[in-house]
Design a protein around this motif. Structure first.
Motif, PDB file in Angstrom:
ATOM      1  N   ASP A   1       6.256  24.997 -31.719  1.00  0.00           N
ATOM      2  CA  ASP A   1       5.848  24.052 -32.879  1.00  0.00           C
ATOM      3  C   ASP A   1       7.005  23.355 -33.563  1.00  0.00           C
ATOM      4  OD1 ASP A   1       2.842  25.701 -33.018  1.00  0.00           O
ATOM      5  OD2 ASP A   1       2.799  27.028 -33.820  1.00  0.00           O
ATOM      6  N   CYS A   2       7.144  22.322 -32.694  1.00  0.00           N
ATOM      7  CA  CYS A   2       7.884  21.622 -32.979  1.00  0.00           C
ATOM      8  C   CYS A   2       8.158  20.123 -31.944  1.00  0.00           C
ATOM      9  CB  CYS A   2       9.935  22.204 -32.921  1.00  0.00           C
ATOM     10  SG  CYS A   2      10.434  23.604 -33.650  1.00  0.00           S
ATOM     11  N   LYS A   3       9.052  18.998 -32.789  1.00  0.00           N
ATOM     12  CA  LYS A   3       8.225  17.399 -32.956  1.00  0.00           C
ATOM     13  C   LYS A   3      10.094  17.822 -32.563  1.00  0.00           C
ATOM     14  CE  LYS A   3       3.541  16.953 -34.168  1.00  0.00           C
ATOM     15  NZ  LYS A   3       3.052  18.740 -33.492  1.00  0.00           N
ATOM     16  N   CYS A   4       9.839  17.037 -31.203  1.00  0.00           N
ATOM     17  CA  CYS A   4      11.669  16.049 -31.603  1.00  0.00           C
ATOM     18  C   CYS A   4      11.552  15.395 -30.391  1.00  0.00           C
ATOM     19  CB  CYS A   4      12.346  17.172 -30.325  1.00  0.00           C
ATOM     20  SG  CYS A   4      11.542  18.988 -30.813  1.00  0.00           S
ATOM     21  N   ILE A   5      12.578  14.030 -30.272  1.00  0.00           N
ATOM     22  CA  ILE A   5      12.973  12.635 -30.367  1.00  0.00           C
ATOM     23  C   ILE A   5      14.696  13.332 -29.433  1.00  0.00           C
ATOM     24  CG2 ILE A   5      13.635  11.026 -30.587  1.00  0.00           C
ATOM     25  CD1 ILE A   5      11.611  10.854 -32.763  1.00  0.00           C
ATOM     26  N   VAL A   6      15.146  13.363 -28.492  1.00  0.00           N
ATOM     27  CA  VAL A   6      16.141  13.491 -27.995  1.00  0.00           C
ATOM     28  C   VAL A   6      17.053  13.245 -26.598  1.00  0.00           C
ATOM     29  CG1 VAL A   6      17.216  16.071 -27.204  1.00  0.00           C
ATOM     30  CG2 VAL A   6      15.461  16.669 -27.634  1.00  0.00           C
ATOM     31  N   ALA A   7      17.884  13.197 -26.997  1.00  0.00           N
ATOM     32  CA  ALA A   7      18.888  11.499 -25.719  1.00  0.00           C
ATOM     33  C   ALA A   7      20.031  13.156 -25.483  1.00  0.00           C
ATOM     34  CB  ALA A   7      19.409  11.113 -25.761  1.00  0.00           C
ATOM     35  N   CYS A   8      20.074  12.922 -24.115  1.00  0.00           N
ATOM     36  CA  CYS A   8      20.645  14.024 -23.690  1.00  0.00           C
ATOM     37  C   CYS A   8      21.297  13.751 -22.237  1.00  0.00           C
ATOM     38  CB  CYS A   8      20.217  15.447 -23.593  1.00  0.00           C
ATOM     39  SG  CYS A   8      18.995  15.516 -23.524  1.00  0.00           S
ATOM     40  N   GLN A   9      22.796  14.803 -21.087  1.00  0.00           N
ATOM     41  CA  GLN A   9      22.542  14.178 -20.124  1.00  0.00           C
ATOM     42  C   GLN A   9      21.433  14.847 -19.527  1.00  0.00           C
ATOM     43  OE1 GLN A   9      24.718  12.710 -17.851  1.00  0.00           O
ATOM     44  NE2 GLN A   9      24.688  13.795 -16.523  1.00  0.00           N
ATOM     45  N   GLN A  10      21.455  16.487 -19.903  1.00  0.00           N
ATOM     46  CA  GLN A  10      20.660  17.822 -19.592  1.00  0.00           C
ATOM     47  C   GLN A  10      19.632  18.316 -20.784  1.00  0.00           C
ATOM     48  OE1 GLN A  10      24.096  20.132 -18.215  1.00  0.00           O
ATOM     49  NE2 GLN A  10      23.438  20.403 -16.351  1.00  0.00           N
ATOM     50  N   PHE A  11      18.524  18.745 -20.518  1.00  0.00           N
ATOM     51  CA  PHE A  11      17.664  19.014 -21.341  1.00  0.00           C
ATOM     52  C   PHE A  11      17.002  20.472 -20.277  1.00  0.00           C
ATOM     53  CE2 PHE A  11      13.278  20.179 -22.590  1.00  0.00           C
ATOM     54  CZ  PHE A  11      13.358  19.044 -23.823  1.00  0.00           C
ATOM     55  N   ARG A  12      17.060  21.104 -21.530  1.00  0.00           N
ATOM     56  CA  ARG A  12      16.266  22.652 -21.128  1.00  0.00           C
ATOM     57  C   ARG A  12      15.591  23.441 -21.894  1.00  0.00           C
ATOM     58  NH1 ARG A  12      20.169  26.859 -17.926  1.00  0.00           N
ATOM     59  NH2 ARG A  12      18.550  27.710 -17.388  1.00  0.00           N
ATOM     60  N   THR A  13      14.509  24.422 -21.996  1.00  0.00           N
ATOM     61  CA  THR A  13      14.678  25.212 -22.939  1.00  0.00           C
ATOM     62  C   THR A  13      14.012  26.332 -21.640  1.00  0.00           C
ATOM     63  OG1 THR A  13      12.141  24.895 -22.264  1.00  0.00           O
ATOM     64  CG2 THR A  13      12.694  22.523 -23.319  1.00  0.00           C
TER      65      THR A  13
ATOM     66  N   CYS B   1      10.061  28.923 -24.960  1.00  0.00           N
ATOM     67  CA  CYS B   1       9.220  27.216 -26.132  1.00  0.00           C
ATOM     68  C   CYS B   1       7.964  27.792 -26.109  1.00  0.00           C
ATOM     69  CB  CYS B   1      10.240  26.827 -26.035  1.00  0.00           C
ATOM     70  SG  CYS B   1      11.646  26.703 -26.627  1.00  0.00           S
ATOM     71  N   ARG B   2       7.137  27.818 -27.401  1.00  0.00           N
ATOM     72  CA  ARG B   2       5.723  27.477 -27.309  1.00  0.00           C
ATOM     73  C   ARG B   2       5.251  26.159 -27.642  1.00  0.00           C
ATOM     74  NH1 ARG B   2       4.352  32.893 -29.217  1.00  0.00           N
ATOM     75  NH2 ARG B   2       3.380  31.857 -30.610  1.00  0.00           N
ATOM     76  N   LYS B   3       4.806  25.164 -27.073  1.00  0.00           N
ATOM     77  CA  LYS B   3       4.321  24.361 -27.709  1.00  0.00           C
ATOM     78  C   LYS B   3       5.568  22.611 -28.958  1.00  0.00           C
ATOM     79  CE  LYS B   3       0.056  23.563 -30.232  1.00  0.00           C
ATOM     80  NZ  LYS B   3      -1.033  23.843 -32.097  1.00  0.00           N
ATOM     81  N   LEU B   4       6.206  22.432 -27.300  1.00  0.00           N
ATOM     82  CA  LEU B   4       7.471  21.882 -28.423  1.00  0.00           C
ATOM     83  C   LEU B   4       6.501  20.070 -27.690  1.00  0.00           C
ATOM     84  CD1 LEU B   4      10.900  23.140 -27.202  1.00  0.00           C
ATOM     85  CD2 LEU B   4       9.395  23.549 -28.976  1.00  0.00           C
ATOM     86  N   GLU B   5       6.831  19.676 -28.901  1.00  0.00           N
ATOM     87  CA  GLU B   5       6.446  17.962 -28.011  1.00  0.00           C
ATOM     88  C   GLU B   5       7.676  16.957 -28.458  1.00  0.00           C
ATOM     89  OE1 GLU B   5       1.878  17.604 -28.983  1.00  0.00           O
ATOM     90  OE2 GLU B   5       3.302  17.390 -30.977  1.00  0.00           O
ATOM     91  N   VAL B   6       7.746  15.748 -27.061  1.00  0.00           N
ATOM     92  CA  VAL B   6       9.512  15.804 -27.003  1.00  0.00           C
ATOM     93  C   VAL B   6       9.315  14.611 -26.694  1.00  0.00           C
ATOM     94  CG1 VAL B   6      11.971  15.897 -26.427  1.00  0.00           C
ATOM     95  CG2 VAL B   6      10.600  17.755 -26.719  1.00  0.00           C
ATOM     96  N   PHE B   7       9.784  13.788 -27.481  1.00  0.00           N
ATOM     97  CA  PHE B   7      10.450  12.143 -27.095  1.00  0.00           C
ATOM     98  C   PHE B   7      11.322  11.992 -26.452  1.00  0.00           C
ATOM     99  CE2 PHE B   7       6.435  11.511 -30.101  1.00  0.00           C
ATOM    100  CZ  PHE B   7       6.241  10.130 -29.476  1.00  0.00           C
ATOM    101  N   LEU B   8      11.893  12.387 -25.338  1.00  0.00           N
ATOM    102  CA  LEU B   8      12.607  12.770 -24.443  1.00  0.00           C
ATOM    103  C   LEU B   8      13.408  11.181 -23.489  1.00  0.00           C
ATOM    104  CD1 LEU B   8      15.015  14.946 -23.104  1.00  0.00           C
ATOM    105  CD2 LEU B   8      12.948  15.233 -21.579  1.00  0.00           C
ATOM    106  N   CYS B   9      14.838  11.280 -23.671  1.00  0.00           N
ATOM    107  CA  CYS B   9      15.590  10.290 -22.650  1.00  0.00           C
ATOM    108  C   CYS B   9      17.022  11.425 -22.097  1.00  0.00           C
ATOM    109  CB  CYS B   9      16.431   9.387 -23.622  1.00  0.00           C
ATOM    110  SG  CYS B   9      17.543   8.851 -21.952  1.00  0.00           S
ATOM    111  N   CYS B  10      16.615  12.223 -20.726  1.00  0.00           N
ATOM    112  CA  CYS B  10      17.503  12.972 -19.662  1.00  0.00           C
ATOM    113  C   CYS B  10      17.651  11.829 -18.879  1.00  0.00           C
ATOM    114  CB  CYS B  10      16.831  14.105 -20.050  1.00  0.00           C
ATOM    115  SG  CYS B  10      18.038  15.361 -19.008  1.00  0.00           S
ATOM    116  N   ALA B  11      19.130  11.641 -18.362  1.00  0.00           N
ATOM    117  CA  ALA B  11      19.233  11.154 -17.330  1.00  0.00           C
ATOM    118  C   ALA B  11      19.556  12.512 -16.050  1.00  0.00           C
ATOM    119  CB  ALA B  11      21.278  11.316 -17.562  1.00  0.00           C
TER     120      ALA B  11
END
Length: 315
Positions: free
Chosen positions: A74-86, A89-99
C-alpha cells in the motif's frame, strides 16, 4: 566520515521526513519499517533499499544504481533510477523513470505510470546520477512471478499529486516543486499503452549544445498539435548502426555521430510524419535532424531504431 544514520529512515510512524537537495549527494540510502509516512529524497543517491514499509508516500530523486522494494504494501511512489526491482510487495503504485527494464518478483497489485515531476535542481541530479531523461522504460515490466495480472498501468489521467502529495513540513516546502505534467523534467511517454493510430514517425537529433532543448521543443510542438509521444531514447550510435537505421540517408548523418549520443523520439497519430516534417522545417531549419520520409517507411524506421537501441542497452 559518513554516518549511516544520516542516510537512514527507520521505524517511523505518521511522520513527514525528507532530505533537501545536496544532502544525500550520491550516498546509499535505507528506508525501513515505516508506516503512514511521507518520505521525500530530493537528491541523487547511489542505491536505495526500501523494506517493510506500509501505507507510505515516497518520492525518490535520481538513483545511480538500483532501487529495491521488499515486503512493502500500500505505498505510492515517484522514482527515478537505473534499475527498479520489487520482491514480495503488494499494491504499490509507482510513477517511474527507469533506464533498464523494471523487474517485479512475487509481487501483486502493482501499478505503473510515467514519472512526472519538476524542481530546479532535478536536471543536474539526473546528470550526477548518470541518467538520461530520455531513457525511460517505465511500462516495459518484466514479471518473474508465475501467473498473470500481477501488474498493470495507472490510468492515463492519473495526477501525481493525488498519489504523492507535496510535502507539508516547513523544511521541505523550500523545494520549488511542480507536478504539472507539461513542466516534468522527464518527457511523458505512452510507453506500452495502446497506440491511437497505425502511423508513427521517428525523429532523431544528433549531439550538440542544444540537443536536449531541441528534443523538448519538438515534443512540445508535436504534443501541442495532438500527436502522442510514444517513447524516447538517448543512445550512442556507430556508423554500422546508422546504416541499419537510416539506410540510404546514412552517409549524411554518420559524421554527426562522433559528437556523442543521439536522442530519438517516436510520435504517433494520423498525419504524424507530415506533422513532424513540417514542424522540423519551420522550427529547426538550421539543425540536422533525421525524420521518417513517409508513412510507409516510418514504422520500419521506428522498429529499426528501437531494436538497435534495446540491444545496445542490453534489454
Amino acid at each position: 566520515q559518513v554516518d549511516p544514520k544520516d542516510y537512514t529512515f527507520s521505524g517511523l510512524k505518521d511522520e513527514t521526513v525528507g532530505r533537501l537537495p545536496g544532502k544525500v549527494a550520491g550516498q546509499q540510502f535505507v528506508i525501513q519499517d515505516c508506516e503512514n509516512c511521507s518520505i521525500y529524497i530530493f537528491d541523487h543517491s547511489a542505491t536505495i533499499t526500501i523494506d517493510d514499509c506500509v501505507n507510505c508516500q515516497i518520492f525518490l530523486g535520481p538513483i545511480k544504481g538500483s532501487v529495491f522494494f521488499r515486503d512493502c504494501k500500500d505505498c505510492k511512489c515517484i522514482v527515478a533510477c537505473q534499475q527498479f526491482r520489487t520482491r514480495d510487495c503488494r499494491k504499490l503504485e509507482v510513477f517511474l523513470c527507469c533506464a533498464t527494464q523494471p523487474i517485479i518478483e512475487s509481487s501483486t497489485g502493482m501499478k505503473f505510470g510515467c514519472f512526472q515531476y519538476y524542481y530546479p535542481e532535478l536536471a543536474l541530479q539526473f546528470k550526477d546520477a548518470g541518467l538520461s531523461i530520455f531513457n525511460n522504460t517505465w511500462s516495459n515490466i518484466h514479471d518473474f512471478t508465475p501467473g498473470e495480472n500481477n501488474w498493470g498501468l495507472l490510468p492515463e489521467t492519473a495526477v501525481v499529486q493525488d498519489y504523492v502529495p507535496l510535502p507539508s513540513s516547513e523544511e521541505l516546502k523550500a523545494v520549488r516543486i511542480s507536478t504539472d505534467a507539461t513542466k516534468s523534467i522527464i518527457p511523458i511517454t505512452r510507453g506500452r499503452r495502446q497506440k491511437s493510430s497505425d502511423e508513427s514517425c521517428l525523429a532523431v537529433f544528433f549531439a550538440g549544445d542544444y540537443t536536449t532543448a531541441n528534443a523538448r521543443k519538438l515534443i512540445d510542438e508535436m504534443t501541442g498539435k495532438g500527436f502522442q509521444l510514444v517513447q524516447t531514447k538517448e543512445v550512442v550510435m556507430k556508423a554500422e548502426d546508422a546504416h541499419r537505421v537510416f539506410q540510404q540517408c546514412a552517409s549524411e548523418f554518420i559524421p554527426l555521430l562522433e559528437k556523442g549520443p543521439v536522442v530519438a523520439l517516436e510520435f504517433n497519430g494520423d498525419g504524424a510524419v507530415e506533422g513532424c516534417q513540417s514542424t522540423i522545417n519551420e522550427v529547426f531549419s538550421g539543425t540536422k535532424v533525421f525524420v521518417s520520409e513517409s508513412k510507409a517507411s516510418a514504422s520500419q524506421d521506428v522498429d529499426n531504431f528501437y531494436n538497435f537501441a534495446d540491444m545496445q542497452m542490453g534489454m
